[in-house]
Design a protein around this motif. Structure first.
Motif, PDB file in Angstrom:
ATOM      1  N   TYR C  82      39.289  -5.979   0.084  1.00 51.35           N
ATOM      2  CA  TYR C  82      39.423  -5.658  -1.333  1.00 51.35           C
ATOM      3  C   TYR C  82      38.668  -4.360  -1.584  1.00 51.35           C
ATOM      4  O   TYR C  82      37.483  -4.271  -1.266  1.00 51.35           O
ATOM      5  CB  TYR C  82      38.832  -6.799  -2.168  1.00 51.35           C
ATOM      6  CG  TYR C  82      39.006  -6.597  -3.662  1.00 51.35           C
ATOM      7  CD1 TYR C  82      40.023  -7.252  -4.354  1.00 51.35           C
ATOM      8  CD2 TYR C  82      38.158  -5.763  -4.375  1.00 51.35           C
ATOM      9  CE1 TYR C  82      40.203  -7.066  -5.713  1.00 51.35           C
ATOM     10  CE2 TYR C  82      38.325  -5.559  -5.745  1.00 51.35           C
ATOM     11  CZ  TYR C  82      39.348  -6.211  -6.401  1.00 51.35           C
ATOM     12  OH  TYR C  82      39.511  -6.015  -7.740  1.00 51.35           O
ATOM     13  N   SER C 253      32.782  -2.633  -4.404  1.00 52.80           N
ATOM     14  CA  SER C 253      33.876  -3.099  -3.545  1.00 52.80           C
ATOM     15  C   SER C 253      33.958  -2.340  -2.226  1.00 52.80           C
ATOM     16  O   SER C 253      34.435  -2.881  -1.243  1.00 52.80           O
ATOM     17  CB  SER C 253      35.216  -2.980  -4.282  1.00 52.80           C
ATOM     18  OG  SER C 253      35.575  -1.625  -4.455  1.00 52.80           O
ATOM     19  N   LYS C 596      37.552 -11.175  -3.338  1.00 54.31           N
ATOM     20  CA  LYS C 596      37.193 -10.148  -4.327  1.00 54.31           C
ATOM     21  C   LYS C 596      35.704 -10.297  -4.632  1.00 54.31           C
ATOM     22  O   LYS C 596      35.220 -11.409  -4.817  1.00 54.31           O
ATOM     23  CB  LYS C 596      38.027 -10.395  -5.593  1.00 54.31           C
ATOM     24  CG  LYS C 596      37.704  -9.443  -6.715  1.00 54.31           C
ATOM     25  CD  LYS C 596      38.578  -9.721  -7.927  1.00 54.31           C
ATOM     26  CE  LYS C 596      38.314  -8.690  -8.986  1.00 54.31           C
ATOM     27  NZ  LYS C 596      37.938  -9.194 -10.259  1.00 54.31           N
TER      28      LYS C 596
END
Ligand SMILES: Cc1cc2nc3c(=O)[nH]c(=O)nc-3n(C[C@H](O)[C@H](O)[C@H](O)COP(=O)(O)OP(=O)(O)OC[C@H]3O[C@@H](n4cnc5c(N)ncnc54)[C@H](O)[C@@H]3O)c2cc1C
Ligand code: FES
Ligand code: FES
Lengths: 284, 155, 670
Positions: C82, C253, C596
């Protein structure tokens, strides 16, 4: 980079201008301080066609004290940091102030308004819990007129309130209370930047009799602001029965294990905060 | 839309989109690069400025919201190229390391000196709750602000 | 007074986002919203079709010839984490560039993500060309057959943690008249230069890298990342300057986090508290792609698992494994905190199991003579240091509270050595270090060394930002190395300059400052046991509001060799301690069941704020000088090594429940 999507911007200085303008757009967004509204724009979770800045509406920037009705009205545009110097010194105001001074940091309190705090519907918001505990009403205006809703009934689910399009929160009102003890506690976790539980309580005790006692809870463990009815108790030596009732309340809530913790943990937090609150407001 | 902002006593006017953030106006339109962007979500205070004397996080405001108000950025704290009391103290005590948080702590520290009655360690520590420093562990910064306040009182 | 910070107060810093060039383009990256998926189609933007390049390994601990999967600049065929770059867009207006991100359409076919070390070992390979998810396997020490009275077993885990410097990553690239000029927030202009020239196929002579003021790094700014390559490529294509500034969301991320290490250990000993051996397995979750540092991380942790102690038998199997998470990188300490946490938590458990005071047990296991661990690590005897420290923190009193104590070592990453250059220019002494500065301490030690050797006043010395056109060769700033390596190079460069001056009959500071002398020095270095510092850390935990554990106070009794500036060392230590404590209480990068990252903001990553800071008691000690002319040892990572095991123990005492996993599992409170 986070940047808001495009929108029109209008600044409103009069309430009736608001009503005139709001209908001309299909997805208007009210902003007062803008702290969370701007954040939501930057995250593009909302895409309004117009942003209406209401912070200039002076009618919403007032605190009214009605001696006769024993009532206080806090206008929506009042900033959280201002409350300290303008609220009266009754017990209900004391509890509201306790909640307001724990919001974010100094900058957030300088920017954030009462209206924004009440209208967002985030389970981590502070004022709704205190307002629900003291039995405050939300005063909502629209083209059609004014309606009042108890703050405890304003929240449908996280981030969803009973306010409809075209409506605006004018402020909140509540009865002044005297001679009460107040308690405001919350449990914050840095990871995921959240409040597991928030508990506000207020009680009037004379000798061993409880004249009045109210409590409200919120936080991620509960999801929205909920008022707990404790009117049936009249003696402080019923403390165990009170705690049993709270225990039952917590155990009957539907909760699930999620990112904010297990059900077991959430219940423990809520009960610890609630018991602390009861101990604080009932102690002689 | 045309926006005119008063920053550090000077007017800056420009034709910008309504969505322009206050921090971007300060940095890109007024060219004042001392105000930083650390988190974009109100978490860090690197973008802190004074708005009518109150500390605000300029990443969470639209430039349009600040019209008609007086903005002071970190550059506006040092008059005529001289650091103010808080900045001097932070600098002398070598409280900072990378320096990216300098604006946030000088703005908050200045606000504390001007507005707080008590300026003991615990008060300053809790007042700084919205400004992040990843380098120092905070204590050197808190001490520098407490010290600046003490010296100020003496004067 | 320090000029370096003064300019920040005047708004005169020059961080990378402050750089404004005419006709600049703003680059935005379109990232994967899936942790594991086939890419069916990408519509719009620059993609792997335009830039079919792959990163090479540079930065911290760069070695050649390893067999692992290296991250492509853009995802090709599949996304494996992700936040992985899939496409890029740009515009001359930065808001418009952000808008363009939404114009790129990506069609995915989702695959099941592999999200833990356990899943990685049991799942089919995420890289189809490999037979399993193991990046590399290591054997550390020597197999032994334990015959001990006491066996202590546990499984320990340190979650991933983000570096989260206050300034995110960023670059400005400008390809102009045959040269690629790069301004960047970095720990090493050299790893950026080497990496970019290799990846883009440019002659290193064509690439100039200038360090912008750097707002913290903690490991995140040493390697070359995909965005840097994309920015350079775009500038080469458009001949316009290109700026890319990372958002905090992207940092969460896509910037390389550290830790993510697990150990299954058995510690053997006798009932008198003598540790006889340690064995087990160490796993490191390197994420979707590997580099030299991450792939070898289990062996680096294993190498220092014996800490300051004499432990004669060691056998560790190490595995680095792939998962569908962002690639792993160094985070302040990089392997050192993991080793310390693992051994220290085992020792506490051993002490509990035999009913002995954990400090007494530790003291008992320190070597009397220099000791070479079966892992190869050489340590000097340190008993007198720790005994003094124990007295200094008043342990006999502290014992009455919920206290945790850790003993540790800090291995500086001196490998590769360092360079330095001194140039006198119009009365100012300019200094460049191969390990470029991103915080004050460098400036302070530079001034001190030059004052000592050249007698030049501090205000005449300016430490310049890293610049490959001034100093051609260098390594970087990481692994608690600068004071030792750059300090050493600078010291020797200053000696060279002094010699030159003497030859030219320059014998006053005024004459020297009027000259245009310069000197440059580079030296490789090897880790020597005298460079290893010893760390004694203690923490006290208390319960707040009847339910919330906090660390109230922390003690650090740290050997830093010859301190170059006590004031600046102090802030380094408190900064590291707070990060270490917070790693125990709440700081972590955790993912949801789809891979995520859960935190969406900087605050949500659980970092410490002022109100979380404990009370610090720091004592800076010199327990022998290092074998360098200026005697310094490392310090940058001391707090992140010492604090986690001490704080974890303190919380364990408070809750009366075993703490073997970081961050603290709040269910332990229920
Ligand atoms: C870093 C950070 C920390 C925070 N910490 C806390 C915390 O600890 N506790 C807490 O309670 N909150 C917290 N908040 C949330 C928020 O800042 C406060 O709730 C603040 O009071 C919101 O006020 P505002 O004026 O900025 O609201 P805005 O952002 O202007 O508005 C918020 C919402 O309310 C609506 N709204 C505003 N005024 C009206 C009105 N008069 N009528 C109808 N709708 C209206 C807006 O449309 C929007 O949906 C935090 C926010 C940030 C960014
Ligand atoms: S950038 Fe505004 S608070 Fe972090
Ligand atoms: S000095 Fe680096 S963030 Fe404060």
């Amino acid at each position: 980079m986070k940047a808001p999507p495009s929108f029109d911007f209008i600044r409103i200085n009069k309430l009736n201008e608001f009503y005139e303008n709001v209908d001309r757009y299909s997805s208007p967004l009210i902003i007062s301080g803008g702290t969370v509204a701007v954040l939501m724009l930057k995250n593009r979770v909302i895409r309004p066609d117009v942003v209406i800045d209401i912070s200039g509406i002076e009618e919403l920037n007032v605190l009214k004290k009605d001696k006769e009705k024993n009532e206080v009205f806090i206008g929506s545009n009042i900033k959280l940091h201002e409350l300290k110097s303008i609220l009266p010194d009754d017990s209900a105001s004391e509890l509201i102030l306790k909640a307001a001074t724990t919001v974010g940091d100094i900058a957030i309190r300088s920017m954030g308004s009462v209206g924004g705090n009440v209208c967002l519907g985030d389970p981590g918001n502070d004022l709704p819990v205190a307002l629900a505990a003291v039995g405050a009403n939300a005063v909502v205006g629209s083209r059609e007129g004014i309606r009042t809703v108890p703050v405890s009934e304003c929240y449908v689910k996280p981030f969803k309130t009973v306010l409809k399009k075209g409506e605006i929160l004018l402020g909140v009102s509540y009865k002044m209370l005297y001679g009460y003890r107040t308690s405001y506690n919350k449990f914050f976790i840095n990871f995921l930047d959240h409040y597991v539980g928030i508990v506000a309580a207020i009680a009037k005790v004379e000798g061993i009799s409880i004249k009045d006692m109210r409590m409200a809870v919120s936080g991620e463990a509960i999801g929205t602001t909920v008022k707990i009815d404790l009117a049936e108790f009249s003696k402080i030596d019923e403390i165990n029965a009170i705690k049993d009732k709270l225990n039952k309340f917590v155990n009957e809530r539907s909760m699930s294990d999620d990112r904010f913790g297990t059900v077991k943990f959430k219940k423990k937090v809520l009960l610890t905060l609630m018991f602390q609150a009861i101990d604080e407001v009932l102690k002689a | 839309m045309r926006i005119r902002l008063n920053i550090n006593g000077k007017d800056y006017e420009s034709d910008v989109e309504p969505r322009t953030l206050l921090v971007d106006f300060i940095r890109d339109v007024a060219g004042l690069k001392g105000t930083h962007i650390g988190c974009e979500t109100g978490s860090c205070g690197a973008c802190m400025v004074l708005l009518d004397g109150k500390p605000v996080k300029s990443c969470l405001m639209l430039a349009a919201q600040a019209e008609g108000k007086k903005i002071v950025t970190v550059e506006g704290l040092s008059e005529g190229g001289k650091l103010n009391a808080v900045q001097k103290s932070l600098s002398q005590k070598k409280a900072l390391q990378c320096g990216f948080c300098a604006a946030g702590f000088s703005i908050m520290g200045t606000w504390i000196l001007e507005n707080e009655q008590d300026t003991d360690y615990e008060r300053v520590k809790s007042d700084l709750a919205g400004v992040v420093c990843r380098c120092s562990g905070y204590e050197p910064i808190i001490n520098a602000i407490v010290e600046a306040a003490k010296n100020e009182r003496k004067d | 007074m320090s000029e370096r910070t003064e300019k920040f107060f005047m708004g005169k810093g020059s961080f990378v986002d402050d750089i404004q060039l005419p006709n600049m383009l703003y680059l935005e990256i379109v990232r994967s919203k899936k942790a594991h998926a086939k890419i069916l189609e990408v519509k719009g933007g620059l993609t792997a079709k335009d830039i079919p390049l792959t990163l090479t390994s540079t930065g911290e601990s760069y070695r050649m010839g390893r067999n692992y999967e290296v991250e492509p600049v853009f995802a090709k065929g599949k996304v494996l984490y992700y936040g992985q770059p899939v496409a890029a867009v740009y515009d001359k207006d930065k808001y418009k560039a952000r808008d363009l991100v939404e114009s790129v359409e990506i069609a995915y076919q989702e695959l099941k993500p592999v999200l833990s070390i356990e899943e990685s070992l049991s799942s089919s390979p995420i890289h189809e060309n490999r037979k399993d998810n193991i990046v590399a396997r290591f054997e550390i020490g020597k197999r032994f057959s334990p015959e001990s009275e006491v066996k202590v077993s546990d499984e320990l885990y340190m979650e991933r943690v983000l570096p989260n410097p206050l300034e995110t990553r960023g670059i400005v690239a400008y390809y102009n008249s045959g040269k690629l000029n790069v301004w960047i927030s970095t720990q090493s202009v050299y790893s950026i230069k080497n990496g970019l020239s290799k990846i883009l196929g440019l002659d290193p002579a064509e690439v100039n890298v200038f360090q912008a003021d750097t707002g913290g790094a903690f490991g995140s700014k040493s390697a070359v990342y995909p965005e840097y390559v994309i920015a350079c490529y775009l500038s080469m294509k458009t001949k316009q300057p290109v700026k890319w500034i990372e958002s905090r969301e992207e940092h969460i991320s896509s910037t390389r986090p550290g830790r993510g290490a697990k150990a299954e250990l058995q510690l053997y000993g006798n009932k008198k508290g003598k540790i006889e051996g340690i064995e087990g397995k160490i796993y490191v979750d390197v994420g979707a792609y590997a580099d030299d540092l991450s792939s070898t991380s289990p062996s680096w942790i294993g190498y220092q698992i014996t800490g300051p102690y004499l432990i004669e038998n060691v056998y560790i199997e190490g595995y680095s494994v792939y998962t569908n998470k962002s690639p792993l990188g160094p985070y302040r300490g990089a392997g050192r905190p993991e080793a310390a946490f693992f051994i220290e938590r085992m020792i506490d458990k051993f002490a509990d199991q035999i009913g002995m005071d954990p400090v007494e047990l530790r003291l008992k296991n320190l070597p009397e003579r220099p000791f070479q661990s079966p892992t190869g690590l050489k340590v000097l005897p340190s008993k007198s240091f720790f005994e003094e420290g124990i007295k200094s923190i008043n342990y006999s009193e502290l014992k009455k509270r919920n206290v945790g104590v850790s003993f540790g070592i800090l291995l500086p990453a001196v490998f590769g050595g360092e360079s330095a250059k001194i140039k006198i220019d119009e009365g100012v002494v300019k200094v460049w270090l191969g390990g470029n500065a991103h915080w004050q301490r460098h400036e302070l030690f530079v001034k001190r060394i030059l004052k000592e050797i050249l007698e030049v006043p501090e205000e005449k010395v300016v430490l310049m930002n890293g610049d490959t056109t001034e100093l051609q060769k260098g390594i970087g700033t990481w692994g608690s190395r600068s004071a030792i390596t750059a300090g050493n190079a600078l010291y020797k460069a200053a000696m060279l300059l002094k010699e030159k001056a003497e030859k030219m009959n320059i014998n006053s500071v005024e004459q020297l400052l009027n000259s245009d002398l310069s000197a440059e020095y580079y030296e490789n270095m090897q880790l020597d046991p005298t460079m290893i510092s010893f760390l004694l850390t203690a923490a006290v935990a208390e319960m707040r509001d009847g339910i919330k554990p906090v660390i109230e106070e922390v003690w650090a009794y740290y050997d830093v060799g010859e301190p170059l500036s006590e004031e600046a060392v102090y802030g380094q230590i408190t900064g590291g301690l707070l990060m270490g404590v917070q790693e125990v209480l709440s700081e972590a990068l955790i993912y949801d069941s789809k891979g995520k990252p859960l935190p969406e903001t900087m605050a949500a990553t659980g970092i410490a704020y002022s109100i979380n800071a404990p009370k610090y008691h720091v004592k800076i000690k010199t327990f022998g000088r290092s074998n360098t002319p200026h005697g310094a040892k490392g310090v940058g990572e001391a707090g992140t090594v010492g604090a986690p095991p001490a704080a974890a123990r303190a919380v364990e005492k408070l809750l009366n429940k075993r703490v073997n996993k970081l961050p603290l599992d709040f269910d332990l409170l229920a």
